[in-house]
Design a protein around this motif. Structure first.
Motif, PDB file in Angstrom:
ATOM      1  N   LEU A 101      75.626  97.950 -27.876  1.00 42.56           N
ATOM      2  CA  LEU A 101      75.814  99.322 -28.370  1.00 42.56           C
ATOM      3  C   LEU A 101      76.968  99.403 -29.366  1.00 42.56           C
ATOM      4  O   LEU A 101      76.885 100.141 -30.358  1.00 42.56           O
ATOM      5  N   GLU A 102      78.023  98.655 -29.113  1.00 42.20           N
ATOM      6  CA  GLU A 102      79.157  98.666 -30.043  1.00 42.20           C
ATOM      7  C   GLU A 102      78.805  98.013 -31.377  1.00 42.20           C
ATOM      8  O   GLU A 102      79.254  98.462 -32.431  1.00 42.20           O
ATOM      9  N   LYS A 103      78.002  96.970 -31.350  1.00 41.47           N
ATOM     10  CA  LYS A 103      77.665  96.236 -32.573  1.00 41.47           C
ATOM     11  C   LYS A 103      76.499  96.854 -33.331  1.00 41.47           C
ATOM     12  O   LYS A 103      76.255  96.488 -34.483  1.00 41.47           O
ATOM     13  N   ASN A 104      75.752  97.739 -32.696  1.00 40.48           N
ATOM     14  CA  ASN A 104      74.557  98.308 -33.322  1.00 40.48           C
ATOM     15  C   ASN A 104      74.555  99.832 -33.284  1.00 40.48           C
ATOM     16  O   ASN A 104      73.722 100.443 -32.621  1.00 40.48           O
ATOM     17  N   PRO A 105      75.466 100.449 -34.024  1.00 42.19           N
ATOM     18  CA  PRO A 105      75.451 101.912 -34.061  1.00 42.19           C
ATOM     19  C   PRO A 105      74.251 102.399 -34.890  1.00 42.19           C
ATOM     20  O   PRO A 105      73.696 101.661 -35.704  1.00 42.19           O
ATOM     21  N   THR A 106      73.858 103.636 -34.652  1.00 35.97           N
ATOM     22  CA  THR A 106      72.791 104.229 -35.455  1.00 35.97           C
ATOM     23  C   THR A 106      73.374 104.535 -36.828  1.00 35.97           C
ATOM     24  O   THR A 106      74.387 105.226 -36.934  1.00 35.97           O
ATOM     25  N   LYS A 107      72.727 103.991 -37.873  1.00 31.24           N
ATOM     26  CA  LYS A 107      73.292 104.116 -39.218  1.00 31.24           C
ATOM     27  C   LYS A 107      72.664 105.238 -40.030  1.00 31.24           C
ATOM     28  O   LYS A 107      73.203 105.660 -41.027  1.00 31.24           O
ATOM     29  N   LYS A 116      66.135 107.875 -31.256  1.00 33.82           N
ATOM     30  CA  LYS A 116      65.528 107.902 -29.920  1.00 33.82           C
ATOM     31  C   LYS A 116      65.731 106.553 -29.203  1.00 33.82           C
ATOM     32  O   LYS A 116      66.073 106.520 -28.016  1.00 33.82           O
ATOM     33  N   ALA A 117      65.526 105.451 -29.919  1.00 34.30           N
ATOM     34  CA  ALA A 117      65.704 104.123 -29.324  1.00 34.30           C
ATOM     35  C   ALA A 117      67.148 103.918 -28.873  1.00 34.30           C
ATOM     36  O   ALA A 117      67.401 103.395 -27.779  1.00 34.30           O
ATOM     37  N   VAL A 122      71.473 103.872 -24.697  1.00 29.49           N
ATOM     38  CA  VAL A 122      72.692 104.479 -24.166  1.00 29.49           C
ATOM     39  C   VAL A 122      72.436 104.972 -22.736  1.00 29.49           C
ATOM     40  O   VAL A 122      73.262 104.764 -21.838  1.00 29.49           O
ATOM     41  N   GLU A 123      71.289 105.607 -22.521  1.00 27.26           N
ATOM     42  CA  GLU A 123      70.935 106.092 -21.183  1.00 27.26           C
ATOM     43  C   GLU A 123      70.855 104.927 -20.196  1.00 27.26           C
ATOM     44  O   GLU A 123      71.381 105.005 -19.078  1.00 27.26           O
ATOM     45  N   ARG A 124      70.216 103.840 -20.602  1.00 31.43           N
ATOM     46  CA  ARG A 124      70.103 102.660 -19.731  1.00 31.43           C
ATOM     47  C   ARG A 124      71.491 102.075 -19.443  1.00 31.43           C
ATOM     48  O   ARG A 124      71.798 101.701 -18.312  1.00 31.43           O
ATOM     49  N   HIS A 125      72.333 102.024 -20.465  1.00 30.14           N
ATOM     50  CA  HIS A 125      73.689 101.514 -20.290  1.00 30.14           C
ATOM     51  C   HIS A 125      74.459 102.391 -19.287  1.00 30.14           C
ATOM     52  O   HIS A 125      75.146 101.872 -18.402  1.00 30.14           O
TER      53      HIS A 125
END
Length: 180
Positions: A101-107, A116-117, A122-125
């Motif tokens: 999540l830290e390395k792949n922010p929504t751009k 949505k993905a 984030v919900e799973r995390h």
């Protein structure tokens, strides 16, 4: 007698347990009446070093309790070790999820699919993190209960050593108790 938060729990568990050291000594030796056996058919005299029948009975019962508690501590120790391994695996999963999540922010803001993905990740995390935190709390309570069991075992063991293991007893007293 634990890692960041996860390893601390494992260290506390491992350092609180003095029980396995006793196992190496051999419990059969620890919980046996090692004092000299008095001969049968002699006049019985009881003093500070010779166990009276009621004291001998208490010692035999305490030896049985220590044997039973040894097995219970072994089982609980193995269960807690498995639990610690499972916690470490879940913690690793949380770390991997967090790193992703830290390395792949929504751009992009216009890509509903990507948003949505990410929201699902984030919900799973968050679910993993909550599960981990709840598990840690339960594990710490289990550790405390185990430590209490181990403390009681140590106290009982010391009582046995102090009141039973170096005392003498009459063979006929032992035989009479064992026949009941």
């Amino acid at each position: 007698m634990a890692h960041t938060g996860r390893l601390i729990a494992a260290f506390v568990f491992a350092s609180a347990v003095s029980f396995p050291a006793a196992a190496e000594q051999g419990f059969e030796e620890l919980f046996s009446l090692n004092g000299p056996l008095r001969a049968m058919g002699v006049d019985k005299v009881y003093d500070d070093i010779i166990l009276r029948p009621e004291e001998l009975k208490k010692c035999l019962n305490l030896a049985k309790k220590l044997d039973k508690d040894t097995k219970a501590l072994d089982v609980e120790f193995a269960r807690l070790q498995t639990e610690a391994d499972n916690l470490a695996a879940l913690g690793e999963e949380v770390d991997i999820s967090n790193e992703y999540l830290e390395k792949n922010p929504t751009k992009t803001f216009n890509d509903d699919e990507a948003i949505k993905a990410r929201a699902e990740k984030v919900e799973r995390h968050n679910q993993l993190t909550n599960e981990y935190n709840e598990w840690i709390i339960k594990y710490q309570k289990d550790q405390e209960a185990y430590a209490d069991m181990a403390d009681q075992f140590d106290n009982d063991q010391q009582t046995f050593i102090d009141t039973c293991s170096k005392k003498q007893y009459y063979a006929e007293d032992l035989k009479a108790l064992q026949s009941k």
